[in-house]
Every structure is written in structure tokens, then in C-alpha cells.
Write a protein that holds these residues in place. Sequence first.
Motif, PDB file in Angstrom:
ATOM      1  N   MET A 216       0.868  -1.178   0.000  1.00  0.00           N
ATOM      2  CA  MET A 216       0.000   0.000   0.000  1.00  0.00           C
ATOM      3  C   MET A 216       0.905   1.227   0.000  1.00  0.00           C
ATOM      4  SD  MET A 216      -1.260   0.483   3.962  1.00  0.00           S
ATOM      5  CE  MET A 216      -2.243  -0.949   3.995  1.00  0.00           C
ATOM      6  N   PRO A 217       0.408   2.371  -0.433  1.00  0.00           N
ATOM      7  CA  PRO A 217       1.259   3.567  -0.462  1.00  0.00           C
ATOM      8  C   PRO A 217       1.637   4.026   0.944  1.00  0.00           C
ATOM      9  CG  PRO A 217      -0.748   3.899  -1.749  1.00  0.00           C
ATOM     10  CD  PRO A 217      -0.899   2.607  -1.021  1.00  0.00           C
ATOM     11  N   VAL A 218       2.924   4.176   1.182  1.00  0.00           N
ATOM     12  CA  VAL A 218       3.444   4.689   2.441  1.00  0.00           C
ATOM     13  C   VAL A 218       4.431   5.789   2.089  1.00  0.00           C
ATOM     14  CG1 VAL A 218       4.730   4.163   4.541  1.00  0.00           C
ATOM     15  CG2 VAL A 218       3.179   2.457   3.582  1.00  0.00           C
ATOM     16  N   LEU A 219       4.255   6.959   2.671  1.00  0.00           N
ATOM     17  CA  LEU A 219       5.117   8.093   2.359  1.00  0.00           C
ATOM     18  C   LEU A 219       5.902   8.502   3.596  1.00  0.00           C
ATOM     19  CD1 LEU A 219       5.979  10.282   0.352  1.00  0.00           C
ATOM     20  CD2 LEU A 219       4.012  11.616   1.082  1.00  0.00           C
ATOM     21  N   ALA A 220       7.215   8.414   3.506  1.00  0.00           N
ATOM     22  CA  ALA A 220       8.091   8.878   4.588  1.00  0.00           C
ATOM     23  C   ALA A 220       8.411  10.342   4.310  1.00  0.00           C
ATOM     24  CB  ALA A 220       9.370   8.060   4.631  1.00  0.00           C
ATOM     25  N   ALA A 221       8.272  11.174   5.303  1.00  0.00           N
ATOM     26  CA  ALA A 221       8.526  12.598   5.111  1.00  0.00           C
ATOM     27  C   ALA A 221       8.957  13.212   6.428  1.00  0.00           C
ATOM     28  CB  ALA A 221       7.264  13.301   4.606  1.00  0.00           C
ATOM     29  N   TRP A 222       9.449  14.421   6.363  1.00  0.00           N
ATOM     30  CA  TRP A 222       9.826  15.126   7.574  1.00  0.00           C
ATOM     31  C   TRP A 222       8.663  15.995   8.036  1.00  0.00           C
ATOM     32  CZ3 TRP A 222      13.914  16.833   3.806  1.00  0.00           C
ATOM     33  CH2 TRP A 222      13.440  17.798   2.945  1.00  0.00           C
ATOM     34  N   SER A 223       8.779  16.503   9.211  1.00  0.00           N
ATOM     35  CA  SER A 223       7.745  17.343   9.790  1.00  0.00           C
ATOM     36  C   SER A 223       8.026  18.804   9.451  1.00  0.00           C
ATOM     37  CB  SER A 223       7.732  17.156  11.310  1.00  0.00           C
ATOM     38  OG  SER A 223       7.013  18.185  11.923  1.00  0.00           O
ATOM     39  N   THR A 224       7.151  19.427   8.679  1.00  0.00           N
ATOM     40  CA  THR A 224       7.341  20.835   8.320  1.00  0.00           C
ATOM     41  C   THR A 224       7.269  21.734   9.551  1.00  0.00           C
ATOM     42  OG1 THR A 224       6.472  20.404   6.124  1.00  0.00           O
ATOM     43  CG2 THR A 224       6.524  22.695   6.836  1.00  0.00           C
ATOM     44  N   PRO A 225       6.288  21.558  10.459  1.00  0.00           N
ATOM     45  CA  PRO A 225       6.292  22.390  11.667  1.00  0.00           C
ATOM     46  C   PRO A 225       7.545  22.159  12.520  1.00  0.00           C
ATOM     47  CG  PRO A 225       4.153  21.357  11.408  1.00  0.00           C
ATOM     48  CD  PRO A 225       5.063  20.744  10.391  1.00  0.00           C
ATOM     49  N   GLY A 226       8.002  20.899  12.592  1.00  0.00           N
ATOM     50  CA  GLY A 226       9.220  20.612  13.336  1.00  0.00           C
ATOM     51  C   GLY A 226      10.433  21.283  12.715  1.00  0.00           C
ATOM     52  N   ALA A 227      10.493  21.279  11.381  1.00  0.00           N
ATOM     53  CA  ALA A 227      11.599  21.932  10.681  1.00  0.00           C
ATOM     54  C   ALA A 227      11.555  23.443  10.907  1.00  0.00           C
ATOM     55  CB  ALA A 227      11.535  21.616   9.190  1.00  0.00           C
ATOM     56  N   ALA A 228      10.359  24.023  10.902  1.00  0.00           N
ATOM     57  CA  ALA A 228      10.232  25.462  11.148  1.00  0.00           C
ATOM     58  C   ALA A 228      10.687  25.815  12.559  1.00  0.00           C
ATOM     59  CB  ALA A 228       8.791  25.908  10.923  1.00  0.00           C
ATOM     60  N   LEU A 229      10.334  24.985  13.525  1.00  0.00           N
ATOM     61  CA  LEU A 229      10.777  25.208  14.900  1.00  0.00           C
ATOM     62  C   LEU A 229      12.294  25.139  14.994  1.00  0.00           C
ATOM     63  CD1 LEU A 229      10.116  25.540  17.937  1.00  0.00           C
ATOM     64  CD2 LEU A 229      10.028  23.055  18.056  1.00  0.00           C
ATOM     65  N   LEU A 230      12.884  24.140  14.360  1.00  0.00           N
ATOM     66  CA  LEU A 230      14.338  24.004  14.388  1.00  0.00           C
ATOM     67  C   LEU A 230      15.029  25.164  13.677  1.00  0.00           C
ATOM     68  CD1 LEU A 230      14.807  20.190  13.776  1.00  0.00           C
ATOM     69  CD2 LEU A 230      15.173  21.450  15.896  1.00  0.00           C
ATOM     70  N   ALA A 231      14.463  25.622  12.573  1.00  0.00           N
ATOM     71  CA  ALA A 231      15.079  26.719  11.824  1.00  0.00           C
ATOM     72  C   ALA A 231      15.179  27.980  12.670  1.00  0.00           C
ATOM     73  CB  ALA A 231      14.281  27.002  10.554  1.00  0.00           C
ATOM     74  N   THR A 232      14.213  28.199  13.526  1.00  0.00           N
ATOM     75  CA  THR A 232      14.256  29.386  14.384  1.00  0.00           C
ATOM     76  C   THR A 232      15.080  29.154  15.646  1.00  0.00           C
ATOM     77  OG1 THR A 232      12.186  28.756  15.478  1.00  0.00           O
ATOM     78  CG2 THR A 232      12.026  30.210  13.559  1.00  0.00           C
ATOM     79  N   SER A 233      15.364  27.898  15.969  1.00  0.00           N
ATOM     80  CA  SER A 233      16.084  27.579  17.205  1.00  0.00           C
ATOM     81  C   SER A 233      17.577  27.392  17.022  1.00  0.00           C
ATOM     82  CB  SER A 233      15.526  26.284  17.810  1.00  0.00           C
ATOM     83  OG  SER A 233      14.156  26.407  18.044  1.00  0.00           O
ATOM     84  N   PHE A 234      18.066  27.291  15.794  1.00  0.00           N
ATOM     85  CA  PHE A 234      19.458  26.941  15.554  1.00  0.00           C
ATOM     86  C   PHE A 234      20.412  28.127  15.540  1.00  0.00           C
ATOM     87  CE2 PHE A 234      19.390  22.467  13.504  1.00  0.00           C
ATOM     88  CZ  PHE A 234      19.089  21.945  14.737  1.00  0.00           C
ATOM     89  N   HIS A 235      19.951  29.323  15.755  1.00  0.00           N
ATOM     90  CA  HIS A 235      20.869  30.471  15.772  1.00  0.00           C
ATOM     91  C   HIS A 235      21.749  30.377  17.017  1.00  0.00           C
ATOM     92  CE1 HIS A 235      19.068  32.364  12.320  1.00  0.00           C
ATOM     93  NE2 HIS A 235      17.871  32.105  12.847  1.00  0.00           N
TER      94      HIS A 235
END
Length: 122
Positions: free
Chosen positions: A69-88
Motif C-alpha cells: 500500500m502507499p506509504v510516504l516517509a517525510a519530515w515534519s514541516t512544523p518541526g523543521a520550522a521550529l528548528l530553523a528558528t532555534s538553531f541560531h
Amino acid sequence: MRTDQAPFTLPMLVSGFVAVLVGYSSSGAIIYQMFQAAGATPAQIGGWLSVLGLAQGIVSLGLSLRYRMPVLAAWSTPGAALLATSFHGVTLNEAVGVFVFANLLIVFCGVTGLFARLMNHI
């Protein structure tokens, strides 16, 4: 499904490719900013995005073949946005360490059933 039928048809493959492409490209800019905030060079960012894309494709294809059956592995966009603002102010080595540790915790929770028990309790 009949046993003489091919496991995947062209429309199924095209649909899967479009889903992966949209999911990957919608978060690409956020992921790029996240790596940039951690101090990665453009070459490192390009390498990581390539490996992430390949890994997502391999995992999605493997799971889809395994479960038929179709299974899609992906990253979390909200999680990535949180990390992008936290990595400074975080070094690249520290950022990689955070990713490795977080993934080890995820695997630990999956293997031990800890997360499932917590969700059953809730």
C-alpha cells in the motif's frame, strides 16, 4: 489484488512521485534555512538535502513494497520550522548531535513500545 497483476502501475508510480515531490519541495526552503542557521556551507546543505531525498524515497518505496500500500516517509514541516528558528548560535556539530540523539530516542520508543504504552494510557 490478483497475483498475476504487476505490483505497481504507472499511474500509481506517478501519483507517488508527485506526492513525494510536493512534500519534499514544500519544506525544502525551511530545511535550507535551518541548515544555514546552523552554519552549514552550501555544499553541505546540498549534500544533506540530496541524502534526505534519497533516504525518504528508499524508505517510502521499501515500506510501500513491504505493506503493498502507499506509504510516504517525510519530515515534519512544523518541526523543521521550529528548528530553523532555534538553531541560531548553535554550532553545526551540536545541530548534528541533536538530530542523532532525537532519532535515537524515536527508535528507542518504537522498539520498546514505550510510545504505544503512553498513548494507550492517555
